[in-house]
Design an enzyme around this catalytic site. Structure first.
Site, PDB file in Angstrom:
ATOM      1  N   ALA A   7       2.101   2.783   0.584  1.00 35.33           N
ATOM      2  CA  ALA A   7       1.217   1.616   0.577  1.00 35.33           C
ATOM      3  C   ALA A   7       0.884   1.186  -0.844  1.00 35.33           C
ATOM      4  CB  ALA A   7      -0.070   1.940   1.325  1.00 35.33           C
ATOM      5  N   CYS A   8       0.706  -0.121  -0.982  1.00 38.27           N
ATOM      6  CA  CYS A   8       0.205  -0.703  -2.227  1.00 38.27           C
ATOM      7  C   CYS A   8      -0.751  -1.823  -1.841  1.00 38.27           C
ATOM      8  CB  CYS A   8       1.339  -1.201  -3.121  1.00 38.27           C
ATOM      9  SG  CYS A   8       2.249  -2.619  -2.492  1.00 38.27           S
ATOM     10  N   GLY A   9      -1.231  -2.547  -2.798  1.00 35.36           N
ATOM     11  CA  GLY A   9      -2.212  -3.583  -2.506  1.00 35.36           C
ATOM     12  C   GLY A   9      -1.748  -4.576  -1.463  1.00 35.36           C
ATOM     13  N   ILE A  42      -2.410  -1.533   1.672  1.00 32.78           N
ATOM     14  CA  ILE A  42      -3.424  -0.481   1.763  1.00 32.78           C
ATOM     15  C   ILE A  42      -4.405  -0.783   2.894  1.00 32.78           C
ATOM     16  CG2 ILE A  42      -5.061  -1.384   0.069  1.00 32.78           C
ATOM     17  CD1 ILE A  42      -3.877   2.298   0.471  1.00 32.78           C
TER      18      ILE A  42
END
Length: 94
Positions: A7-9, A42
């Protein structure tokens, strides 16, 4: 088969880079076919953590995660990368 969420932003930019690095790491250590990587933002990670085996994120650990968590930030900065890679390999070896 282990499910690893990355996950990332936004679920697009940095998670794509990290997925490529994790794929290279795991395949080069003989784990090809033993894992499945999924990308998400996220914001989606908490819900996905209910069915995942591991969450790797390039953000701070969100509250409510229900699976083990490893910070993916070292894949972006290079600082502490070897340690994070070893954590991932240890997780896969379990």
């Amino acid at each position: 088969m282990k499910t690893i969420i990355v996950a990332c932003g936004s679920g697009v930019a940095t998670s794509t880079a990290v997925v490529a690095k994790i794929t290279d790491l795991l395949d080069s250590h003989g784990f090809n076919g033993e894992y499945q990587l999924q990308q998400c933002s996220i914001a989606e990670a908490v819900a996905k953590s209910k069915t995942a085996d591991l969450l790797i994120a390039t953000t701070a650990k969100p509250q409510g995660i229900e699976c083990p968590f490893i910070s993916g930030i070292p894949f972006l900065t290079g600082i502490g990368k070897a340690g994070v890679e070893q954590q991932i390999l240890d997780f896969m070896a379990k």
